[in-house]
Design an enzyme around this catalytic site. Structure first.
Site, PDB file in Angstrom:
ATOM      1  N   GLY A  49       0.938  -1.248  -0.107  1.00 50.24           N
ATOM      2  CA  GLY A  49       0.057   0.123   0.051  1.00 50.24           C
ATOM      3  C   GLY A  49       0.866   1.126  -0.008  1.00 50.24           C
ATOM      4  N   GLU A  50       0.797   2.033   0.951  1.00 52.08           N
ATOM      5  CA  GLU A  50       1.341   3.233   0.883  1.00 52.08           C
ATOM      6  C   GLU A  50       2.007   3.445   2.446  1.00 52.08           C
ATOM      7  OE1 GLU A  50       2.154   4.981  -1.797  1.00 52.08           O
ATOM      8  OE2 GLU A  50       3.618   6.061  -0.413  1.00 52.08           O
ATOM      9  N   SER A  51       3.342   3.365   2.417  1.00 47.44           N
ATOM     10  CA  SER A  51       4.024   3.145   3.985  1.00 47.44           C
ATOM     11  C   SER A  51       3.826   4.333   4.930  1.00 47.44           C
ATOM     12  CB  SER A  51       5.282   2.720   3.777  1.00 47.44           C
ATOM     13  OG  SER A  51       6.056   3.453   2.994  1.00 47.44           O
ATOM     14  N   CYS A  81       6.083  -5.354   0.583  1.00 41.90           N
ATOM     15  CA  CYS A  81       6.323  -4.073  -0.068  1.00 41.90           C
ATOM     16  C   CYS A  81       6.062  -2.782   0.981  1.00 41.90           C
ATOM     17  CB  CYS A  81       5.195  -3.850  -1.291  1.00 41.90           C
ATOM     18  SG  CYS A  81       5.547  -2.515  -2.426  1.00 41.90           S
ATOM     19  N   ILE A 135       5.237  -3.308  -7.628  1.00 41.63           N
ATOM     20  CA  ILE A 135       4.272  -2.437  -7.788  1.00 41.63           C
ATOM     21  C   ILE A 135       5.009  -1.023  -7.073  1.00 41.63           C
ATOM     22  CG2 ILE A 135       2.099  -1.389  -7.879  1.00 41.63           C
ATOM     23  CD1 ILE A 135       0.915  -3.973  -7.632  1.00 41.63           C
ATOM     24  N   ARG A 136       5.562  -0.288  -7.887  1.00 40.51           N
ATOM     25  CA  ARG A 136       6.417   0.757  -7.226  1.00 40.51           C
ATOM     26  C   ARG A 136       7.099   0.546  -6.077  1.00 40.51           C
ATOM     27  NH1 ARG A 136       4.498   5.526  -5.406  1.00 40.51           N
ATOM     28  NH2 ARG A 136       2.673   4.771  -4.464  1.00 40.51           N
ATOM     29  N   HIS A 171       4.736  -8.876  -4.373  1.00 40.52           N
ATOM     30  CA  HIS A 171       3.174  -9.076  -3.955  1.00 40.52           C
ATOM     31  C   HIS A 171       3.000 -10.361  -4.339  1.00 40.52           C
ATOM     32  CE1 HIS A 171       2.146  -4.835  -3.207  1.00 40.52           C
ATOM     33  NE2 HIS A 171       3.063  -4.596  -3.959  1.00 40.52           N
ATOM     34  N   GLU A 173       0.569 -12.096  -3.006  1.00 37.16           N
ATOM     35  CA  GLU A 173      -0.865 -11.981  -2.902  1.00 37.16           C
ATOM     36  C   GLU A 173      -1.278 -11.890  -4.232  1.00 37.16           C
ATOM     37  OE1 GLU A 173       0.831  -9.701  -1.885  1.00 37.16           O
ATOM     38  OE2 GLU A 173       0.022  -7.758  -2.143  1.00 37.16           O
TER      39      GLU A 173
HETATM   40  N1  GLN Z   1       5.658   2.964  -2.907  1.00 36.10           N
HETATM   41  C1  GLN Z   1       5.177   2.503  -1.749  1.00 36.10           C
HETATM   42  C2  GLN Z   1       5.585   2.838  -0.599  1.00 36.10           C
HETATM   43  O1  GLN Z   1       6.567   3.677  -0.628  1.00 36.10           O
HETATM   44  C3  GLN Z   1       4.902   0.839  -1.453  1.00 36.10           C
HETATM   45  C4  GLN Z   1       4.410   0.209  -2.879  1.00 36.10           C
HETATM   46  C5  GLN Z   1       3.547  -1.002  -2.375  1.00 36.10           C
HETATM   47  O2  GLN Z   1       3.398  -1.400  -1.297  1.00 36.10           O
HETATM   48  N2  GLN Z   1       3.089  -1.560  -3.685  1.00 36.10           N
HETATM   49  O3  GLN Z   1       5.103   2.828   0.498  1.00 36.10           O
END
Ligand code: GLN
Length: 193
Positions: A49-51, A81, A135-136, A171, A173
């Site tokens: 997600g977004e840390s 991630c 993913i990113r 990921h 999952e």
């Molecule tokens: N770019 C996200 C972050 O810095 C991590 C990306 C992800 O969990 N798919 O939190």
């Protein structure tokens, strides 16, 4: 396993982890608020997600200290991630760390914009080749003492384990139609607690 696997469910890709673990016959519980942390847990999933958002919500919801204490006490963790970013002791391109329970240095959004998302196959510890969707994604730039490197892609570390903390840049999952090997490996860690 009598206790459930707790899946942090404040933000990000937690549903896919719950589906993966449920398909393997394990009961999960969504961790959304501090009260959810009072029950016994057999393991913990920190999803992607977004840390930055997750870190803020953990503190705002008063979940940060209780969860950190559980990780330090040896609760098995599967961190993917953003979850890996939460575990890192050091972030090479961010001053703000979160749980900081794993001696790894992680670079966020490490693949830049163009290669932000990609899929490949690489070997993972003793499990052989598995699909990996990025993913990113972050990657691990350096590991401290006691950290076992499980996977490298293009000379970058993308999976590592420190005691019961399992951190992945990708990921698993999202690839369960093809392989549930990582989730099965995590469940073995939970059973051998
Ligand atoms: N770019 C996200 C972050 O810095 C991590 C990306 C992800 O969990 N798919 O939190």
């Amino acid at each position: 396993m009598t206790a459930k696997i707790g899946v942090l469910a404040v933000q990000g890709a937690f549903i896919e982890h719950i589906q993966a673990l449920t398909s393997l016959g394990v009961e999960c519980v969504e961790l959304r608020q501090a009260a959810d942390l009072e029950q016994p847990l057999a393991g913990l999933v920190l999803p992607g997600g977004e840390s930055t958002v997750q870190g803020k919500l953990l503190r705002d919801l008063d979940m940060y200290t209780a969860l950190r204490d559980k990780i330090v006490a040896g609760l098995p963790v599967l961190a993917t991630c953003a979850g890996m970013i939460l575990l890192a002791e050091k972030l090479s391109n961010d001053d703000k760390v979160h749980f900081a329970t794993m001696p790894i240095t992680v670079r966020r959004n490490a693949y830049g914009r163009q290669l932000g998302s990609f899929r490949t196959y690489a070997s993972f510890g003793a499990l052989g080749e598995i699909p990996m969707t990025f993913i990113r994604a972050p990657y691990i730039e350096a590991v401290g003492e006691g950290v076992q490197v499980l996977s490298e892609v293009d000379d970058k570390i993308v999976a590592a384990q420190y005691g019961k903390q399992l951190a992945l840049a990708f990921h698993p999952e999202l690839d369960t139609a093809e392989s549930t090997a990582v989730h099965e490996y995590f469940l073995r860690m939970c059973r051998n607690k």
